[in-house]
Scaffold this motif. Structure first.
Motif, mmCIF file in Angstrom:
data_model
loop_
_atom_site.group_PDB
_atom_site.id
_atom_site.type_symbol
_atom_site.label_atom_id
_atom_site.label_comp_id
_atom_site.label_asym_id
_atom_site.label_seq_id
_atom_site.Cartn_x
_atom_site.Cartn_y
_atom_site.Cartn_z
ATOM 1 N N GLU A 99 0.838 -1.377 -0.002
ATOM 2 C CA GLU A 99 0.000 0.101 -0.116
ATOM 3 C C GLU A 99 0.855 1.124 0.074
ATOM 4 O O GLU A 99 0.602 2.076 -0.509
ATOM 5 C CB GLU A 99 -1.005 -0.074 1.232
ATOM 6 C CG GLU A 99 -2.032 -1.137 1.027
ATOM 7 C CD GLU A 99 -3.211 -0.901 2.153
ATOM 8 O OE1 GLU A 99 -3.297 0.158 2.824
ATOM 9 O OE2 GLU A 99 -3.999 -1.713 2.235
ATOM 10 N N TYR A 108 -11.391 -10.620 7.183
ATOM 11 C CA TYR A 108 -9.878 -10.377 7.491
ATOM 12 C C TYR A 108 -9.041 -11.295 8.115
ATOM 13 O O TYR A 108 -7.927 -11.333 7.960
ATOM 14 C CB TYR A 108 -9.830 -8.918 8.191
ATOM 15 C CG TYR A 108 -10.033 -7.788 7.083
ATOM 16 C CD1 TYR A 108 -8.913 -7.268 6.398
ATOM 17 C CD2 TYR A 108 -11.270 -7.112 7.039
ATOM 18 C CE1 TYR A 108 -9.154 -6.363 5.514
ATOM 19 C CE2 TYR A 108 -11.456 -6.053 6.039
ATOM 20 C CZ TYR A 108 -10.476 -5.757 5.428
ATOM 21 O OH TYR A 108 -10.490 -4.673 4.361
ATOM 22 N N SER A 137 -9.006 0.020 3.333
ATOM 23 C CA SER A 137 -7.735 -0.375 3.845
ATOM 24 C C SER A 137 -7.842 -0.598 5.488
ATOM 25 O O SER A 137 -8.200 0.502 5.982
ATOM 26 C CB SER A 137 -6.701 0.762 3.408
ATOM 27 O OG SER A 137 -5.298 0.403 4.049
ATOM 28 N N LYS A 143 -5.522 -1.750 8.762
ATOM 29 C CA LYS A 143 -3.978 -1.790 9.037
ATOM 30 C C LYS A 143 -3.830 -1.873 10.548
ATOM 31 O O LYS A 143 -4.523 -1.334 11.423
ATOM 32 C CB LYS A 143 -3.174 -0.734 8.314
ATOM 33 C CG LYS A 143 -3.897 0.536 8.227
ATOM 34 C CD LYS A 143 -2.936 1.350 7.246
ATOM 35 C CE LYS A 143 -3.440 2.653 6.888
ATOM 36 N NZ LYS A 143 -2.686 3.072 5.835
ATOM 37 N N TYR A 163 3.620 -4.694 11.667
ATOM 38 C CA TYR A 163 2.666 -4.018 10.917
ATOM 39 C C TYR A 163 2.003 -5.026 9.808
ATOM 40 O O TYR A 163 2.854 -5.427 9.082
ATOM 41 C CB TYR A 163 3.391 -2.608 10.177
ATOM 42 C CG TYR A 163 2.357 -2.167 9.153
ATOM 43 C CD1 TYR A 163 1.453 -1.149 9.389
ATOM 44 C CD2 TYR A 163 2.528 -2.498 7.771
ATOM 45 C CE1 TYR A 163 0.535 -0.608 8.418
ATOM 46 C CE2 TYR A 163 1.704 -2.055 7.002
ATOM 47 C CZ TYR A 163 0.637 -1.040 7.212
ATOM 48 O OH TYR A 163 -0.334 -0.536 6.268
ATOM 49 N N ASP A 185 -1.240 -5.292 6.684
ATOM 50 C CA ASP A 185 -2.385 -4.797 5.933
ATOM 51 C C ASP A 185 -2.616 -5.871 5.108
ATOM 52 O O ASP A 185 -2.051 -7.159 5.224
ATOM 53 C CB ASP A 185 -2.220 -3.474 5.432
ATOM 54 C CG ASP A 185 -1.085 -3.254 4.230
ATOM 55 O OD1 ASP A 185 -0.689 -4.515 3.803
ATOM 56 O OD2 ASP A 185 -0.536 -2.244 4.109
ATOM 57 N N ARG A 186 -3.556 -5.488 3.884
ATOM 58 C CA ARG A 186 -3.897 -6.713 3.136
ATOM 59 C C ARG A 186 -3.104 -7.357 2.169
ATOM 60 O O ARG A 186 -2.800 -8.593 1.935
ATOM 61 C CB ARG A 186 -5.230 -6.246 2.350
ATOM 62 C CG ARG A 186 -5.893 -7.435 1.710
ATOM 63 C CD ARG A 186 -7.231 -6.826 1.040
ATOM 64 N NE ARG A 186 -7.646 -7.973 0.113
ATOM 65 C CZ ARG A 186 -7.209 -8.082 -1.247
ATOM 66 N NH1 ARG A 186 -6.295 -7.257 -1.392
ATOM 67 N NH2 ARG A 186 -7.587 -9.184 -2.039
#
Lengths: 288, 359
Positions: free
Chosen positions: A19, B122, B239, B241, B252, B254-255
């Protein structure tokens, strides 16, 4: 079809790996002139086809090419429609019907049909398809669009629902109205080939992930290999570098060991990357 | 073959139908919705059997499982009807709008040995699964703080006509967006002991919240900040996170990726160095039978089908775990409305003393 098609993910903040990287690219290409600069570099390296989402910002690129016919005499677009996020976000906000209504051109029978709550038969999906194609094609008015793609989210959604007749409506309309070849982007290539065949879309142009590590090749690596060997279709390979997981040389040399690859679509942000990819494609496709 | 029906053909329902219809071990028996238009299209073009009455469908068809994707306020009664008939249930999130109801439904499913699963997809994102594995192994030592975020461009102007724009129907950013990071926090750290400082604020919506902020306190001194906004156009799509900081490092996720900083190497983590290790979705994600909009959506449905086949009741997204999330969401709502505060309401005319009293 050209051997190399220029993709647009990098311009619009799409990156399947990171991202952060996606955002950095979105910032870099904030000004449409940066996009046009890269497209011009690609053109000067011999890549004259832009395979692009019908994103609002592509309209600005289209306008630039329209205004400079001398600079881009044989430039062509392969529109990929629709830009699905715009519909998905609208569906969260206004529901599925609300989203459809919102994007259909104004004052048509489509809206009226919904308002009347009519439950209608055959003509409907065909009519919806035509209206949505027209609304997405507006931005390419007067430009060369020899192939028009249906985006993977839509293709795979319809494929899953079993609304395969829509593929035929799309194919027929794109041919009749725009004199273009229909194309289909999918993450489920083997299954899509079966369904296209069953509705009589012959020798289709199908764009799917094809890469050495099998990333997002649903149905399995072996099934893809077999389809490339045995099925009659024109394969466009995307994600050949598996979003950066594969080194360029290895990825492209592998691609040209596969049968039936007509084109590769790739994205790059610098002239040196574009040139390098072009050189690799020229090298390995000559050995093919 | 698992005989299954889908109820509710909105955005989520239709996307579930498209994945589950082509699942090799599933026979999609019927779909149910109140929109005649959609039903007619599906029936006309695909031959799918359709119903506009859920109870009639349950009476008529012999089903092993249902997938419920109706607006949230219908979940409770539909889940109950299905469980009463001995049918396994996959229900969209949020599970119910009342934490007590959620717990009751969880108990009901358990008493009947039925699979209950809620669509918190998720937990099927490979990067978050890896994060869970690392946290369970204690990779970053004692976790002290977590930042849980979700942003996206859903409501960008004053409008909106669907149930999702009505707070009392389970719409709004809290139930639609914040539910996801909260659910991940529950998965990682269990149920919070306290919820405070909650802000539920409207930006554009008339009847619901568009941003949600809160402080959650978990056992063992772990605190979490929740920061959620679904009116942020700078994000192309949703998004989520999570950043966890511990005594021995930081994670960390995210997807797309997981970035891990470890102060030391650990024998239990041979693929991680000290310092940074980054893994991407390309390496972490397992292939699925059919892809529409992300492997995690397919993977959660496959997991549901496999749980039915093997009668595995220990579900990662069980009704009980979803009830935990529902509880946090309702605590947040109460906190934002000043209901759970033990402090007396203070006069707004004396801001200086308010600060004093809060100490």
């Amino acid at each position: 079809m050209d051997k190399l098609l220029f993709g647009d993910n990098q311009f619009f903040g799409v990156n399947h790996m990171s991202e952060e990287k996606a955002r950095a690219q979105a910032m870099r290409f904030q000004d449409i002139r940066s996009v046009i600069e890269v497209l011009t570099s690609a053109y000067d390296e011999g890549i004259r086809t832009f395979m692009c989402t019908t994103h609002d910002r592509v309209a600005e690129v289209a306008e630039h090419v329209r205004l400079h016919p001398g600079r881009f005499p044989d430039y062509q677009f392969y529109p990929c429609m629709p830009y699905a996020h715009k519909y998905a976000n609208a569906a969260t906000e206004d529901g599925v019907m609300g989203a459809l209504k919102k994007f259909a051109p104004e004052g048509n029978i489509f809206g009226a049909a919904f308002r009347g709550g009519m439950s209608i038969a055959t003509k409907d999906i065909e009519g919806i398809t035509r209206l949505l194609v027209d609304s997405e094609m507006k931005m390419f008015n007067g430009l060369k669009t020899p192939v028009v793609f249906l985006q993977n989210v839509v293709v795979d959604f319809l494929l899953g629902l079993g609304l395969k007749q829509t593929f035929r409506y799309f194919a027929d309309y794109v041919k009749d109205r725009y004199g273009a070849e229909p194309g289909f982007i999918t993450m489920n290539m083997p299954m899509l080939l079966d369904e296209l065949e069953s509705v009589g879309v012959e020798n289709p142009i199908v764009c799917s992930n094809i890469n050495k590590i099998g990333f997002r090749m649903c149905g399995g690596f072996d099934t893809y290999e077999r389809a490339l060997r045995e099925r009659q279709f024109r394969a466009v390979a995307m994600s050949v570098f598996a979003s950066g997981a594969l080194p360029a040389d290895e990825a492209i040399s592998w691609i040209y060991q596969q049968p039936n690859i007509k084109s590769i679509v790739f994205g790059a942000s610098s002239r040196s990357n574009i040139r390098h990819t072009k050189q690799l494609v020229d090298k390995y496709s000559a050995l093919d | 073959m698992v005989r299954l029906a889908v109820i509710g053909l909105g955005k989520m329902g239709l996307s579930h139908v498209s994945m589950i219809r082509v699942h090799p071990n599933v026979n999609l028996v019927a779909v149910c919705d109140t929109s005649g238009f959609l039903l007619d299209i599906l029936s006309k073009y695909t031959g799918m059997k359709t119903y506009s009455d859920f109870e009639e469908m349950l009476r008529t068809e012999s089903l092993d499982a249902v997938l419920i994707a109706t607006p949230s306020r219908f979940h409770e009664s539909m889940v109950r009807l299905a469980l009463d008939r001995g049918i396994h249930v996959f229900c969209e999130k949020p599970f119910s709008l009342d934490a007590k109801t959620s717990a009751e439904l969880a108990a009901l499913a358990e008493s009947k040995s039925l699979i209950g699963q809620v669509g918190y997809h998720y937990r099927f994102v490979a990067a978050f699964q890896e994060m869970k594995r690392l946290l369970d192994l204690g990779a970053i030592g004692k976790v002290t703080h977590v930042l849980a975020e979700a942003y996206g461009p859903v409501v960008l102007r004053p409008s909106g006509s669907s149930w999702r724009s009505q707070a009392k129907e389970g719409g709004g950013c809290l139930y639609d967006y914040a539910a996801h990071p909260v659910n991940l926090l529950n998965w990682f750290f269990g149920e919070p002991m306290a919820v405070s400082g909650t802000v539920l604020n409207s930006i554009f919506s008339k009847d619901t919240d568009d941003e949600a902020y809160s402080t959650l306190r978990f056992a063992e001194g772990i605190s979490a900040h929740l920061s959620v906004n679904w009116s942020d156009e700078s994000y192309r799509k949703m998004s989520v996170k999570i950043t966890a900081t511990g005594t021995q490092g930081r994670i960390y996720a995210d997807r797309q990726e997981i970035q891990v900083y470890l102060r030391n190497t650990a024998e239990t983590l041979p693929s991680y160095n000290s310092g940074w290790t980054v893994n991407h979705t390309t390496e972490l994600t397992q292939p699925v039978w059919f892809y529409v909009r992300g492997e995690e959506y397919s993977a959660q449905l496959d997991y549901f089908v496999r749980s039915i086949e093997t009668r595995e009741l220990n579900n990662v997204n069980s009704f009980t775990s979803a009830a935990q999330t529902d509880k946090v969401l309702s605590l947040m709502r109460d906190d934002a409305n000043g209901l759970s505060s033990s402090m007396p309401a203070l006069s707004p005319a004396k801001p200086a003393r308010r600060f004093f009293f809060r100490r």
